[in-house]
Design an enzyme around this catalytic site. Sequence first.
Site, mmCIF file in Angstrom:
data_model
loop_
_atom_site.group_PDB
_atom_site.id
_atom_site.type_symbol
_atom_site.label_atom_id
_atom_site.label_comp_id
_atom_site.label_asym_id
_atom_site.label_seq_id
_atom_site.Cartn_x
_atom_site.Cartn_y
_atom_site.Cartn_z
ATOM 1 N NE ARG A 149 -3.608 -1.927 3.115
ATOM 2 C CZ ARG A 149 -3.443 -3.709 3.506
ATOM 3 N NH1 ARG A 149 -2.046 -3.519 3.587
ATOM 4 N NH2 ARG A 149 -4.026 -4.345 3.274
ATOM 5 C CE LYS A 173 -6.711 -0.389 5.036
ATOM 6 N NZ LYS A 173 -7.867 -0.817 4.071
ATOM 7 C CG HIS A 252 -4.950 0.843 -5.091
ATOM 8 N ND1 HIS A 252 -5.235 0.455 -3.109
ATOM 9 C CD2 HIS A 252 -6.017 0.062 -4.896
ATOM 10 C CE1 HIS A 252 -5.960 -0.338 -2.740
ATOM 11 N NE2 HIS A 252 -6.305 -0.856 -3.940
ATOM 12 N NE ARG A 255 -2.997 -3.163 -1.837
ATOM 13 C CZ ARG A 255 -1.991 -4.304 -0.693
ATOM 14 N NH1 ARG A 255 -1.577 -4.615 -0.343
ATOM 15 N NH2 ARG A 255 -2.949 -4.836 0.115
ATOM 16 C CG HIS A 278 -6.402 -8.854 1.160
ATOM 17 N ND1 HIS A 278 -6.696 -9.005 -0.223
ATOM 18 C CD2 HIS A 278 -5.768 -6.973 0.349
ATOM 19 C CE1 HIS A 278 -5.838 -8.590 -1.200
ATOM 20 N NE2 HIS A 278 -5.994 -6.794 -0.871
ATOM 21 C CE1 TYR A 287 -6.152 -7.317 -8.011
ATOM 22 C CE2 TYR A 287 -6.325 -8.405 -6.073
ATOM 23 C CZ TYR A 287 -6.150 -7.241 -6.544
ATOM 24 O OH TYR A 287 -6.021 -6.067 -6.018
#
Length: 308
Positions: A149, A173, A252, A255, A278, A287
């Site tokens: 990110r 995160k 992004h 990414r 994730h 994806y």
Amino acid sequence: MSRSWISPFLDAQAAELNASENTLLAYGRDLKDVDGWLTRHGANFESATRAELEAYLIALDGAGMARSTRARRLSSIKQLYRFAYEEGLRSDNPALQIKGPGKEKSLPKTLTMEQVDCLLDAAETHGRTPEDHARNTCLMQVLYATGMRVTELVSLPVSATRGDPQLLLIRGKGDKERLVPLSPPARQALSDWLKIRDQAEDAARAKNGTPPSRFLFPSHGKSGHLTRIRFFTLIKEIAAAAGVNPDDVTPHRLRHAFATHLLQNGADLRAIQTLLGHADIATTEIYTHVLDERLKTLVLDHHPLAKS
């Protein structure tokens, strides 16, 4: 009075859930908008009914607000009222039964391998000085090699990059850590940038007594490192220099390119989930359209009944 709920709510999110600064800013913007709408319609967070909150969401729809934005606003409202109920600020939760529009499951826009190659080449010569060239090359190579990110990239501690690492430890995160491998070109770009960066740091310390930065990409700004906004502008400049439409290029989207190109070349979806950081495999499943295309091609190319 109702706006006074927002500050303690944000404090609780930061303390109990370790929410990131970007998440807190998003909650704050959303809830101030809700508060403003309620105030204009003679209500507030303390008195708002389910019907009034639903009227707010209908107003957003009528104003042409994107479905994803409306879903995020409702999520912020639900989180606030859950907090208010648990803290005894309200004896009921008017947002509990409200159903949102859900998020559109649109396919992520990405870049081709050829476009990425053009961007990486352009980064090597973009900027006014050799120092700029080395930094820009390192930024682009590391971003594409790891799928980080943008916040993780610009705030990367220099200590994580010492010793010519084959893997980078990234704090993402929720303060969760993950390891991502570095490609040989990214390792070389990192090594080249570190030499130039460290020389500049040593010179500044000798001249002004400036303490060394703890970031890989230091800056004189308040954050101490290259900002997300500056990198966003920089990647647009690199795109223009590369002959790639700047509207098609964002951090992004690189990414997304990282994940898409891995899948196209046979990587496992679970591995990509880990590399992207994730928490839920469902997030990574956007994806799978790439996987579907690859499987279709596999059948058409190799199944005996597919041949005329």
